[in-house]
Motif scaffolding. Structure first.
Motif, PDB file in Angstrom:
ATOM      1  N   LEU A   1       0.846  -1.199   0.000  1.00 35.49           N
ATOM      2  CA  LEU A   1       0.000   0.000   0.000  1.00 35.49           C
ATOM      3  C   LEU A   1       0.882   1.250   0.000  1.00 35.49           C
ATOM      4  O   LEU A   1       1.654   1.457   0.951  1.00 35.49           O
ATOM      5  CB  LEU A   1      -0.871   0.029   1.253  1.00 35.49           C
ATOM      6  N   SER A   2       0.756   2.073  -1.022  1.00 30.04           N
ATOM      7  CA  SER A   2       1.529   3.319  -1.010  1.00 30.04           C
ATOM      8  C   SER A   2       0.838   4.309  -0.065  1.00 30.04           C
ATOM      9  O   SER A   2      -0.366   4.221   0.182  1.00 30.04           O
ATOM     10  CB  SER A   2       1.646   3.898  -2.417  1.00 30.04           C
ATOM     11  N   PHE A   3       1.625   5.221   0.470  1.00 33.11           N
ATOM     12  CA  PHE A   3       1.065   6.169   1.433  1.00 33.11           C
ATOM     13  C   PHE A   3       1.856   7.469   1.409  1.00 33.11           C
ATOM     14  O   PHE A   3       3.009   7.498   0.995  1.00 33.11           O
ATOM     15  CB  PHE A   3       1.076   5.575   2.848  1.00 33.11           C
ATOM     16  N   GLU A   4       1.188   8.521   1.864  1.00 34.01           N
ATOM     17  CA  GLU A   4       1.840   9.833   1.980  1.00 34.01           C
ATOM     18  C   GLU A   4       1.991  10.129   3.474  1.00 34.01           C
ATOM     19  O   GLU A   4       1.100   9.796   4.255  1.00 34.01           O
ATOM     20  CB  GLU A   4       0.935  10.875   1.320  1.00 34.01           C
ATOM     21  N   VAL A   5       3.100  10.715   3.856  1.00 35.73           N
ATOM     22  CA  VAL A   5       3.319  11.053   5.277  1.00 35.73           C
ATOM     23  C   VAL A   5       3.504  12.564   5.416  1.00 35.73           C
ATOM     24  O   VAL A   5       4.261  13.171   4.651  1.00 35.73           O
ATOM     25  CB  VAL A   5       4.593  10.369   5.828  1.00 35.73           C
ATOM     26  N   ARG A   6       2.810  13.165   6.378  1.00 34.37           N
ATOM     27  CA  ARG A   6       2.984  14.592   6.653  1.00 34.37           C
ATOM     28  C   ARG A   6       3.119  14.810   8.158  1.00 34.37           C
ATOM     29  O   ARG A   6       2.488  14.117   8.952  1.00 34.37           O
ATOM     30  CB  ARG A   6       1.757  15.384   6.178  1.00 34.37           C
ATOM     31  N   VAL A   7       3.940  15.767   8.525  1.00 38.94           N
ATOM     32  CA  VAL A   7       3.985  16.228   9.919  1.00 38.94           C
ATOM     33  C   VAL A   7       3.180  17.512   9.984  1.00 38.94           C
ATOM     34  O   VAL A   7       3.477  18.483   9.291  1.00 38.94           O
ATOM     35  CB  VAL A   7       5.443  16.491  10.379  1.00 38.94           C
ATOM     36  N   LEU A   8       2.119  17.474  10.797  1.00 37.05           N
ATOM     37  CA  LEU A   8       1.261  18.652  10.963  1.00 37.05           C
ATOM     38  C   LEU A   8       0.663  18.565  12.360  1.00 37.05           C
ATOM     39  O   LEU A   8       0.321  17.469  12.810  1.00 37.05           O
ATOM     40  CB  LEU A   8       0.130  18.658   9.938  1.00 37.05           C
ATOM     41  N   SER A   9       0.527  19.677  13.010  1.00 38.47           N
ATOM     42  CA  SER A   9       0.085  19.651  14.395  1.00 38.47           C
ATOM     43  C   SER A   9      -1.210  20.433  14.588  1.00 38.47           C
ATOM     44  O   SER A   9      -1.375  21.523  14.027  1.00 38.47           O
ATOM     45  CB  SER A   9       1.199  20.248  15.265  1.00 38.47           C
ATOM     46  N   ALA A  10      -2.113  19.842  15.391  1.00 35.53           N
ATOM     47  CA  ALA A  10      -3.364  20.543  15.719  1.00 35.53           C
ATOM     48  C   ALA A  10      -3.089  21.797  16.532  1.00 35.53           C
ATOM     49  O   ALA A  10      -3.872  22.750  16.509  1.00 35.53           O
ATOM     50  CB  ALA A  10      -4.284  19.613  16.500  1.00 35.53           C
ATOM     51  N   HIS A  11      -1.935  21.806  17.239  1.00 32.75           N
ATOM     52  CA  HIS A  11      -1.617  22.947  18.110  1.00 32.75           C
ATOM     53  C   HIS A  11      -0.603  23.898  17.480  1.00 32.75           C
ATOM     54  O   HIS A  11      -0.729  25.111  17.578  1.00 32.75           O
ATOM     55  CB  HIS A  11      -1.051  22.433  19.444  1.00 32.75           C
ATOM     56  N   ARG A  12       0.422  23.302  16.840  1.00 35.16           N
ATOM     57  CA  ARG A  12       1.508  24.140  16.332  1.00 35.16           C
ATOM     58  C   ARG A  12       1.258  24.673  14.922  1.00 35.16           C
ATOM     59  O   ARG A  12       1.889  25.630  14.508  1.00 35.16           O
ATOM     60  CB  ARG A  12       2.820  23.347  16.329  1.00 35.16           C
ATOM     61  N   ALA A  13       0.358  23.991  14.184  1.00 35.50           N
ATOM     62  CA  ALA A  13       0.116  24.420  12.793  1.00 35.50           C
ATOM     63  C   ALA A  13      -1.339  24.164  12.406  1.00 35.50           C
ATOM     64  O   ALA A  13      -1.616  23.485  11.414  1.00 35.50           O
ATOM     65  CB  ALA A  13       1.058  23.675  11.846  1.00 35.50           C
ATOM     66  N   PRO A  14      -2.289  24.702  13.189  1.00 36.36           N
ATOM     67  CA  PRO A  14      -3.698  24.351  12.944  1.00 36.36           C
ATOM     68  C   PRO A  14      -4.212  24.783  11.573  1.00 36.36           C
ATOM     69  O   PRO A  14      -4.967  24.052  10.951  1.00 36.36           O
ATOM     70  CB  PRO A  14      -4.452  25.060  14.085  1.00 36.36           C
ATOM     71  N   ARG A  15      -3.798  25.949  11.110  1.00 34.47           N
ATOM     72  CA  ARG A  15      -4.317  26.417   9.809  1.00 34.47           C
ATOM     73  C   ARG A  15      -3.791  25.552   8.664  1.00 34.47           C
ATOM     74  O   ARG A  15      -4.530  25.207   7.740  1.00 34.47           O
ATOM     75  CB  ARG A  15      -3.973  27.892   9.589  1.00 34.47           C
ATOM     76  N   ALA A  16      -2.532  25.190   8.747  1.00 31.73           N
ATOM     77  CA  ALA A  16      -1.954  24.317   7.714  1.00 31.73           C
ATOM     78  C   ALA A  16      -2.616  22.944   7.755  1.00 31.73           C
ATOM     79  O   ALA A  16      -2.836  22.307   6.714  1.00 31.73           O
ATOM     80  CB  ALA A  16      -0.447  24.181   7.928  1.00 31.73           C
ATOM     81  N   LEU A  17      -2.964  22.501   8.957  1.00 35.93           N
ATOM     82  CA  LEU A  17      -3.634  21.203   9.097  1.00 35.93           C
ATOM     83  C   LEU A  17      -4.992  21.229   8.392  1.00 35.93           C
ATOM     84  O   LEU A  17      -5.327  20.321   7.631  1.00 35.93           O
ATOM     85  CB  LEU A  17      -3.811  20.853  10.585  1.00 35.93           C
ATOM     86  N   ILE A  18      -5.759  22.274   8.629  1.00 36.37           N
ATOM     87  CA  ILE A  18      -7.092  22.392   7.996  1.00 36.37           C
ATOM     88  C   ILE A  18      -6.952  22.376   6.473  1.00 36.37           C
ATOM     89  O   ILE A  18      -7.664  21.638   5.772  1.00 36.37           O
ATOM     90  CB  ILE A  18      -7.806  23.693   8.453  1.00 36.37           C
ATOM     91  N   GLU A  19      -6.012  23.154   5.982  1.00 31.33           N
ATOM     92  CA  GLU A  19      -5.819  23.244   4.519  1.00 31.33           C
ATOM     93  C   GLU A  19      -5.463  21.870   3.944  1.00 31.33           C
ATOM     94  O   GLU A  19      -6.008  21.443   2.920  1.00 31.33           O
ATOM     95  CB  GLU A  19      -4.680  24.230   4.253  1.00 31.33           C
ATOM     96  N   TYR A  20      -4.577  21.170   4.622  1.00 26.91           N
ATOM     97  CA  TYR A  20      -4.137  19.870   4.125  1.00 26.91           C
ATOM     98  C   TYR A  20      -5.271  18.854   4.168  1.00 26.91           C
ATOM     99  O   TYR A  20      -5.531  18.138   3.187  1.00 26.91           O
ATOM    100  CB  TYR A  20      -2.934  19.382   4.944  1.00 26.91           C
ATOM    101  N   VAL A  21      -5.975  18.777   5.296  1.00 26.85           N
ATOM    102  CA  VAL A  21      -7.064  17.794   5.432  1.00 26.85           C
ATOM    103  C   VAL A  21      -8.163  18.087   4.405  1.00 26.85           C
ATOM    104  O   VAL A  21      -8.718  17.167   3.786  1.00 26.85           O
ATOM    105  CB  VAL A  21      -7.620  17.776   6.874  1.00 26.85           C
ATOM    106  N   ASP A  22      -8.450  19.365   4.174  1.00 23.70           N
ATOM    107  CA  ASP A  22      -9.468  19.734   3.173  1.00 23.70           C
ATOM    108  C   ASP A  22      -9.092  19.250   1.780  1.00 23.70           C
ATOM    109  O   ASP A  22      -9.953  18.968   0.955  1.00 23.70           O
ATOM    110  CB  ASP A  22      -9.649  21.260   3.137  1.00 23.70           C
TER     111      ASP A  22
END
Ligand code: RP5
Length: 169
Positions: A29-50
């Protein structure tokens, strides 16, 4: 893109999550890995999940330790299935992470795994089980993985009397 995305709260989670990466690889199974934090980078997290559904992601694995809100926040942002992995901590061994991830309010589900590498490994297997519902080849690889695992356990049950005597000394 890959059907599986792994989001970690910190790069420091990678030593635990390597158990998920190796299992995903083993199942092809291929997969993508990202480091993103609900606390340290919440806006980037929202953008990525969207961005994930339109890019073909079907399952999200989210790993975090301590105040481990990442999987729950992601589950609140998406309709995709979210699998949470509690990362061990120095202070409480990961009980803090486990409770942070598992105690979700009704309406926002996170499939919470065990802590540590067992949970990381199971997150990959759980993602595979979800995807195998619509992928016969993957279902076959998963069945083979399970068969080998069972064989290994059964083989370990066969002891000669010499081995038992040696283990008692
Ligand atoms: C969480 O805080 C991360 O998921 C990690 O498990 C923990 C500690 O992060 P670092 O301080 O090591 O970056 O958000």
């Amino acid at each position: 893109m890959s059907k599986v995305t792994v989001i970690m709260g910190s790069r420091s989670d990678a030593s635990i999550m390597s158990a998920a990466f190796s299992t995903l690889n083993e199942l092809g199974l291929s997969f993508e890995v990202r480091v993103l934090s609900a606390h340290r980078a919440p806006r980037a997290l929202i953008e990525y999940v969207d961005s994930l559904p339109e890019r073909g992601c079907q399952v999200i694995i989210a790993a975090a330790g301590g105040a481990a809100h990442l999987p729950g926040v992601i589950a609140g942002l998406t309709d995709l299935p979210v699998i949470g992995v509690p990362i061990p901590t120095k202070m409480m061994g990961g009980l803090d992470s486990l409770l942070s991830i598992v105690q979700m309010p009704g309406g926002v589900p996170v499939a919470t795994m065990a802590t540590d590498r067992a949970g990381a490994k199971n997150s990959a297997l759980y993602a595979a089980r979800i995807l195998a519902l619509a992928d016969d080849e993957l279902a076959g690889r998963l069945a083979e993985y399970n068969r080998k695992q069972t064989d290994n356990v059964v083989r370990q049950q066969i002891f000669g009397s010499d081995e038992i005597a040696a283990s008692e000394t």
